[in-house]
Enzyme design. Structure first.
Site, mmCIF file in Angstrom:
data_model
loop_
_atom_site.group_PDB
_atom_site.id
_atom_site.type_symbol
_atom_site.label_atom_id
_atom_site.label_comp_id
_atom_site.label_asym_id
_atom_site.label_seq_id
_atom_site.Cartn_x
_atom_site.Cartn_y
_atom_site.Cartn_z
ATOM 1 N N LYS A 178 -3.151 -1.057 15.697
ATOM 2 C CA LYS A 178 -2.668 -0.269 16.835
ATOM 3 C C LYS A 178 -3.761 -0.111 17.876
ATOM 4 C CE LYS A 178 0.835 2.521 14.717
ATOM 5 N NZ LYS A 178 0.756 2.994 13.336
ATOM 6 N N GLU A 187 0.823 -1.221 0.000
ATOM 7 C CA GLU A 187 0.000 0.000 0.000
ATOM 8 C C GLU A 187 0.856 1.271 0.000
ATOM 9 O OE1 GLU A 187 -1.219 2.080 3.291
ATOM 10 O OE2 GLU A 187 -1.234 0.355 4.661
HETATM 11 N N1 PSU Z 1 -2.506 1.861 10.666
HETATM 12 C C1 PSU Z 1 -1.176 1.941 10.783
HETATM 13 N N2 PSU Z 1 -0.453 2.561 9.807
HETATM 14 C C2 PSU Z 1 -1.050 3.078 8.687
HETATM 15 C C3 PSU Z 1 -2.467 2.963 8.565
HETATM 16 C C4 PSU Z 1 -3.144 2.341 9.578
HETATM 17 O O1 PSU Z 1 -0.645 1.471 11.768
HETATM 18 O O2 PSU Z 1 -0.359 3.635 7.819
HETATM 19 C C5 PSU Z 1 -3.153 3.487 7.333
HETATM 20 C C6 PSU Z 1 -3.533 2.324 6.402
HETATM 21 O O3 PSU Z 1 -3.371 2.743 5.057
HETATM 22 C C7 PSU Z 1 -5.004 2.094 6.711
HETATM 23 C C8 PSU Z 1 -5.466 3.504 6.972
HETATM 24 O O4 PSU Z 1 -5.713 1.482 5.670
HETATM 25 O O5 PSU Z 1 -4.391 4.101 7.706
HETATM 26 C C9 PSU Z 1 -6.766 3.555 7.755
HETATM 27 O O6 PSU Z 1 -7.239 4.865 7.772
HETATM 28 P P1 PSU Z 1 -8.698 5.166 8.386
HETATM 29 O O7 PSU Z 1 -8.564 4.835 9.849
HETATM 30 O O8 PSU Z 1 -8.928 6.626 8.137
HETATM 31 O O9 PSU Z 1 -9.650 4.250 7.677
#
Ligand code: PSU
Ligand code: MN
Length: 305
Positions: free
Chosen positions: A159, A25
């Site tokens: 996390k 990603e």
């Molecule tokens: N969690 C991490 N590192 C990240 C992300 C999540 O520890 O870089 C990124 C990933 O790309 C995940 C996104 O898909 O954040 C989720 O964002 P949201 O919570 O806005 O859906």
């Protein structure tokens, strides 16, 4: 070829010949880590996938094209530009129409990988149900994607900025299995344990591949989570990381942040509050995910054959 996709020649060749490919990603690159560590990480991830017998396919949207496999220049654009849109499922059509640049989250990387015919994807951590979601309704679109799209995601859990218990309940409701790779515990990204268990324990990539192939053969919708804990030597002390996470969440609430800004803000603040030690752990765990994803992709191509 699909009119919206631009697949690099290397990835296309691998797909045409049923050789193993691992999707990576780009939100991690554009919004998850600071420059230049983000570029260093992205390049090393591709190298690890190659060293383990698969072809890496970093995914992003550039100038409105769904890119599968990036050049060094394209990676640099993603890692240094200020105007990289964080693209989840809802955003894809508009980013195409407006010919913008976007980084893909777990959700949108799964979608694009699936259109391209890629079955295995390595990331750091997935999004999930945020703490306080009973008020904010903040549930990452990653979870619905895992429920719907047939791509296996290798990650180090999620996390504890998230409510891990609610995240696991949500995944159960939507039929998403969580397999612990060499662990019975669901990992919490920086730590090997979260206090929660996984649904299944597997200690070979062969077993991972056989189970995912069964899902594909049966045409069961949705993906699979392969929870691969951070290697012990890089794990962070529980109290240190927990304190940084709690402080970062308090600050995000004080600032009144909502929606897609929250996750990037928390990642940045946790890194600052731990003076970069969490970033080093972050790198190591993603590398370990790329390694397992490559081995798994190699096995999956054998099982299929
Ligand atoms: N969690 C991490 N590192 C990240 C992300 C999540 O520890 O870089 C990124 C990933 O790309 C995940 C996104 O898909 O954040 C989720 O964002 P949201 O919570 O806005 O859906
Ligand atoms: Mn959200």
């Amino acid at each position: 070829m699909h009119p919206y996709l631009e697949i690099s020649p290397e990835v296309q060749e691998a797909l045409d010949n049923d050789r193993p490919v691992v999707a990576l990603e780009s939100t991690l690159v554009a919004h998850g880590m600071p420059y230049p560590k983000n570029i260093e990480t992205a390049e090393r991830l591709e190298q690890i996938v190659r060293e383990n017998g698969a072809v890496p396919a970093t995914i992003a949207i550039l100038n409105g094209k769904l890119k599968v496999g990036l050049s060094q220049d394209e990676l640099l654009t993603l890692g240094t530009s200020k105007d990289i849109y964080k693209v989840s499922r809802r955003d894809i059509p508009m980013i195409i129409a407006k010919k913008l640049n976007g980084s893909t989250t777990v959700a949108s990387t799964m979608i694009i990988a699936s259109i391209a015919g890629i079955k295995v994807f390595a990331t750091g951590g997935i999004g999930g149900v945020h703490r306080g979601a009973e008020k904010s309704f903040d549930v990452s679109a990653d979870l619905m994607e895992l429920a719907n799209t047939r791509v296996a995601v290798v990650c180090a859990g999620c996390k504890s900025v998230l409510d891990i218990g609610l995240t696991l309940e949500y995944l159960e409701t939507h039929g998403v299995a969580i397999v612990g790779y060499k662990t019975p515990h669901f990992p919490a990204f920086f730590t090997r344990r979260s206090g929660f268990k996984v649904d299944f324990f597997m200690d070979t990539v062969q077993e991972l591949a056989t189970s995912f192939q069964a899902k594909l053969d049966l045409r069961l919708k949705g993906g699979m989570i392969i929870a691969n804990p951070i290697p012990e030597e890089f794990e962070m002390p529980y109290e240190v990381i927990q304190e940084a996470i709690d402080d970062a969440i308090d600050e995000s609430e004080d600032k009144g942040l909502i929606g897609k800004e929250i996750t990037p803000f928390l990642l940045k603040r946790i890194d600052e509050l731990t003076e970069g030690t969490s970033l080093a752990s972050n790198q190591k765990l993603v590398y370990n995910n790329a390694l397992v994803a490559a081995q798994f992709a190699v096995e999956l191509s054998k099982v299929k054959a």
